[in-house]
Design a protein around this motif. Sequence first.
Motif, PDB file in Angstrom:
ATOM      1  N   THR A 160       0.837  -1.192   0.000  1.00  0.00           N
ATOM      2  CA  THR A 160       0.000   0.000   0.000  1.00  0.00           C
ATOM      3  C   THR A 160       0.877   1.250   0.000  1.00  0.00           C
ATOM      4  N   TYR A 164       1.011   3.963  -2.946  1.00  0.00           N
ATOM      5  CA  TYR A 164       0.683   5.361  -2.658  1.00  0.00           C
ATOM      6  C   TYR A 164       1.708   6.299  -3.302  1.00  0.00           C
ATOM      7  N   HIS A 186      -7.868   0.690  -0.393  1.00  0.00           N
ATOM      8  CA  HIS A 186      -8.395   2.041  -0.232  1.00  0.00           C
ATOM      9  C   HIS A 186      -9.370   2.014   0.930  1.00  0.00           C
ATOM     10  N   PRO A 187      -9.456   3.098   1.701  1.00  0.00           N
ATOM     11  CA  PRO A 187     -10.443   3.107   2.777  1.00  0.00           C
ATOM     12  C   PRO A 187     -11.855   2.983   2.232  1.00  0.00           C
ATOM     13  N   GLY A 189     -15.401   3.923   1.354  1.00  0.00           N
ATOM     14  CA  GLY A 189     -15.884   5.255   0.985  1.00  0.00           C
ATOM     15  C   GLY A 189     -15.129   5.818  -0.195  1.00  0.00           C
ATOM     16  N   ASP A 190     -13.890   5.324  -0.393  1.00  0.00           N
ATOM     17  CA  ASP A 190     -13.089   5.730  -1.554  1.00  0.00           C
ATOM     18  C   ASP A 190     -13.255   4.637  -2.610  1.00  0.00           C
ATOM     19  N   PHE A 191     -14.411   4.630  -3.242  1.00  0.00           N
ATOM     20  CA  PHE A 191     -14.779   3.503  -4.106  1.00  0.00           C
ATOM     21  C   PHE A 191     -14.204   3.585  -5.519  1.00  0.00           C
ATOM     22  N   GLY A 193     -11.861   5.859  -8.683  1.00  0.00           N
ATOM     23  CA  GLY A 193     -10.874   6.880  -8.995  1.00  0.00           C
ATOM     24  C   GLY A 193      -9.984   6.434 -10.127  1.00  0.00           C
ATOM     25  N   GLN A 204     -12.801   0.009  -6.134  1.00  0.00           N
ATOM     26  CA  GLN A 204     -12.306  -0.797  -5.029  1.00  0.00           C
ATOM     27  C   GLN A 204     -13.269  -0.766  -3.859  1.00  0.00           C
TER      28      GLN A 204
END
Length: 253
Positions: A160, A164, A186-187, A189-191, A193, A204
């Motif tokens: 990760t 990054y 990815h956390p 909520g960060d679906f 991008g 994700q």
Amino acid sequence: MTTIALRVLLAILILFILPLATHALWWALRHDLAPDWSRADWTSAKILPDAREHRPALVRIYAARTGRWKGIFAHHSWIVVKEEGASRYSRYDKVGWGSPVRTNAWAADARWFGNDPQLVLAIDGEEAQRLIPEIRRAVAEYPYSRFGDYRVWPGPNSNTFVAYVVGKIPALGTALPPTAVGKDFHPFGDFAGLTPSRTGFQLQLGGFLGLTVGWVEGFELNFLGLVTGIDLRHPAFKLPGWGRIGLPLPAEA
């Protein structure tokens, strides 16, 4: 059970479970694996030249199989840089013990748990010199750099961290191996991008499920951290456990 559910299960079996199982069998038959970390070889693999004798700037990303049972399906990755004229390399890893982001804890090209490093990216000269400040800045800004910010699966972990940095600097133009488990974390909520290379898109679900389509990354499906897919730019299959099988990447040629 419906026909659709059966087809989904069959696809999971063929695309993810079967390749992983065959690699696990091959891994179990190996006789050259270190039984534990204390008896593993962590010394330099002698891939890089002596920094004092190599004047040009240099950027490298390496990945090596992890130890014991984790080596069945995962690599550990790290970043190496050296400014022009510098007398030593700087190596950056994220690990699960002590201070999470380590600098120069091992030789720049050291084996990981006895396994030789695999070259993922090589940039030299003026381009490397230009990118190094960006790399150092991205390392310093990594959001999961505190104690307790490491999780083996599905991340954030060592891969990760490198993903990054790569995502912060699209000019690096590379993708981590499909066996770099955690690269797609990815956390929640960060679906959705862009891919790290900015050449495609990525969907994700916390690193557990995902879809990546990009010119640099290729086509990848993520299921519980396992990745299967195809690289069209440098033709190859991507299989759980086995990793990338096909034409070598330019960095490997």
